[in-house]
Design a protein around this motif. Structure first.
Motif, PDB file in Angstrom:
ATOM      1  N   TRP A   1       0.800  -1.221   0.000  1.00  0.00           N
ATOM      2  CA  TRP A   1       0.000   0.000   0.000  1.00  0.00           C
ATOM      3  C   TRP A   1       0.832   1.269   0.000  1.00  0.00           C
ATOM      4  CZ3 TRP A   1      -4.335  -0.915  -1.922  1.00  0.00           C
ATOM      5  CH2 TRP A   1      -4.990  -2.131  -1.681  1.00  0.00           C
ATOM      6  N   TYR A   2       1.985   1.268   0.649  1.00  0.00           N
ATOM      7  CA  TYR A   2       2.817   2.473   0.567  1.00  0.00           C
ATOM      8  C   TYR A   2       3.310   2.697  -0.855  1.00  0.00           C
ATOM      9  CZ  TYR A   2       6.892   5.461   0.692  1.00  0.00           C
ATOM     10  OH  TYR A   2       7.798   6.452   0.409  1.00  0.00           O
ATOM     11  N   ASN A   3       3.771   1.646  -1.500  1.00  0.00           N
ATOM     12  CA  ASN A   3       4.228   1.797  -2.877  1.00  0.00           C
ATOM     13  C   ASN A   3       3.096   2.228  -3.800  1.00  0.00           C
ATOM     14  OD1 ASN A   3       6.971   1.350  -2.686  1.00  0.00           O
ATOM     15  ND2 ASN A   3       6.803  -0.857  -2.970  1.00  0.00           N
ATOM     16  N   HIS A   4       1.903   1.696  -3.580  1.00  0.00           N
ATOM     17  CA  HIS A   4       0.778   2.130  -4.409  1.00  0.00           C
ATOM     18  C   HIS A   4       0.492   3.619  -4.206  1.00  0.00           C
ATOM     19  CE1 HIS A   4      -0.056  -1.706  -6.060  1.00  0.00           C
ATOM     20  NE2 HIS A   4      -0.530  -2.251  -4.973  1.00  0.00           N
ATOM     21  N   ALA A   5       0.571   4.069  -2.971  1.00  0.00           N
ATOM     22  CA  ALA A   5       0.296   5.490  -2.703  1.00  0.00           C
ATOM     23  C   ALA A   5       1.283   6.371  -3.461  1.00  0.00           C
ATOM     24  CB  ALA A   5       0.370   5.760  -1.197  1.00  0.00           C
TER      25      ALA A   5
END
Length: 402
Positions: free
Chosen positions: A224-228
């Protein structure tokens, strides 16, 4: 629109930097598929020069290219009197190489990782490994966990790019007015100093809130951090593709961005050195997460700003490199892993072995490209068109020259 040759060069140079970075991963202490016996922390400050921003830059340029591709598809459809067929073409160009890569290109990386890192080694040979690879064998385990196979390793970028393309396409189909309004709002907010301020705030908040909660896995479903950060900059690139005011602001602020990038890099090096063996104060940890975001975005602005200022023109070399980028990207990490493993018994000093590994990697990848581009059935497996070339207004991320 005319072709953005500055973005072509940015893409070519960013992927060349990616090759150098992955060679560097063999020599640093960070976890990777194979490791040099001489691995140390000596190169790590230089690796940190690009690690915060390199992939974000590629996703931003990909978002810009997607806007051009989508606009081109829409214009072609209007001229022909039918609906734009965009998603099918992009899926073919991205998913076919991804599947082929997972089945053919990536397995040698996993094999040599198992050979080098499995306790006691692995002695059953490549064919036995490959049979287990295809059946999702879960017994390749060490103290850090088990290797998930099949895997996409470095091709995670292609998977993420396809998902982000689908999301933007859905927004374009379902909420075109909202997308246009967002683009207009962004263009107004980022026509001056906001081009530095707002993205840094967005990336900083994402890092403060998410990086400590979600490990960066590149596994798509839990990243999720990379997606953000990556979808955020992909969407930003999509929205500013035709916003001339934003690109002019990026050009004007290239020097302040360069200074901020290098200053924040020095601060990150000092921070990681000081707290290599100790926990930092929590307030300082949060401040340095914001410093990471500052480094990440200012480097991107500096690169794009200088490229836009120089406005490099078209050339035969550029057209060749633009066409070669995707095949070279698909091949490069497997070449590095295989060659590094087989150079290891020679005990070549790292200062000689490193440049040699770089030279062999580029030579093998471009040699592979020369074969691929001449064999019709191989071309789509590496993201190239079977026949034909993009038109002069093709986007900066087209896989082939016009």
């Amino acid at each position: 629109m005319q072709r953005r040759h500055d973005l072509d060069w940015v893409r070519v140079c960013a992927f060349a930097l990616l090759v150098l970075y992955h060679v560097g991963m063999y020599y640093v202490t960070w976890d990777w598929h194979v490791k040099s016996p001489a691995a140390s922390d000596a190169l790590e400050p230089f690796m940190l020069l690009s690690s915060p921003w390199r992939l974000s830059l590629l996703f931003l340029v990909s978002g810009t290219a997607t806007a051009f591709l989508l606009g081109k598809a829409q214009r072609s459809a209007e001229a022909a009197g039918n609906r734009a067929r965009f998603l099918g073409g992009r899926s073919w160009r991205l998913l076919l190489p991804l599947i082929f890569g997972m089945l053919v290109i990536v397995p040698p990386q996993a094999y040599y990782e198992v050979v080098e890192q499995l306790p006691g080694g692995y002695h059953d040979g490549y064919l036995a490994f490959y049979a287990r690879y295809l059946t999702a064998y879960d017994g390749f385990c060490d103290a850090d966990g088990c290797l998930d196979v099949p895997t996409w390793n470095h091709l995670w970028f292609v998977a993420y790019l396809w998902v982000y393309t689908v999301l933007v396409w859905l927004l374009w189909r379902l909420a075109p007015r909202a997308l246009d309004a967002a683009g207009g709002l962004l263009a107004r907010a980022m026509s001056g100093l906001g081009v530095l301020v707002w993205p840094v705030l967005f990336l900083g908040v994402a890092r403060v809130l998410l990086v400590g909660r979600f490990e960066q896995t590149h596994a798509l479903v839990d990243d999720w951090y990379n997606h953000a950060q990556y979808f955020g900059v992909f969407l930003f690139g999509f929205l500013i593709a035709r916003a001339d005011g934003v690109w002019q602001a990026i050009e004007r602020l290239r020097w302040p961005a360069l200074v901020a990038w290098l200053a924040s890099w020095a601060a990150l090096i000092a921070y990681f050195t000081r707290f290599a063996d100790a926990d930092p104060p929590e307030a300082l940890r949060m401040a340095m997460r914001l410093g990471w975001a500052l480094n990440q975005w200012c480097a991107i602005v500096a690169v794009l700003g200088f490229a836009h200022h120089w406005r490099p023109g078209d050339s035969r070399v550029l057209r060749y490199l633009v066409a070669a980028v995707f095949p070279v990207y698909i091949l490069h990490q497997t070449v590095i892993v295989v060659v590094a493993h087989h150079l290891k018994p020679l005990a070549i000093p790292p200062l000689v072995e490193g440049p040699l590994l770089v030279a062999i990697t580029f030579a093998a990848c471009f040699g592979g490209y020369e074969v691929i581009r001449r064999v019709r059935w191989l071309r789509p497996l590496f993201g190239l068109r079977t026949t034909g070339y993009p038109t002069p207004d093709a986007p900066a991320l087209a896989s082939e020259p016009r």
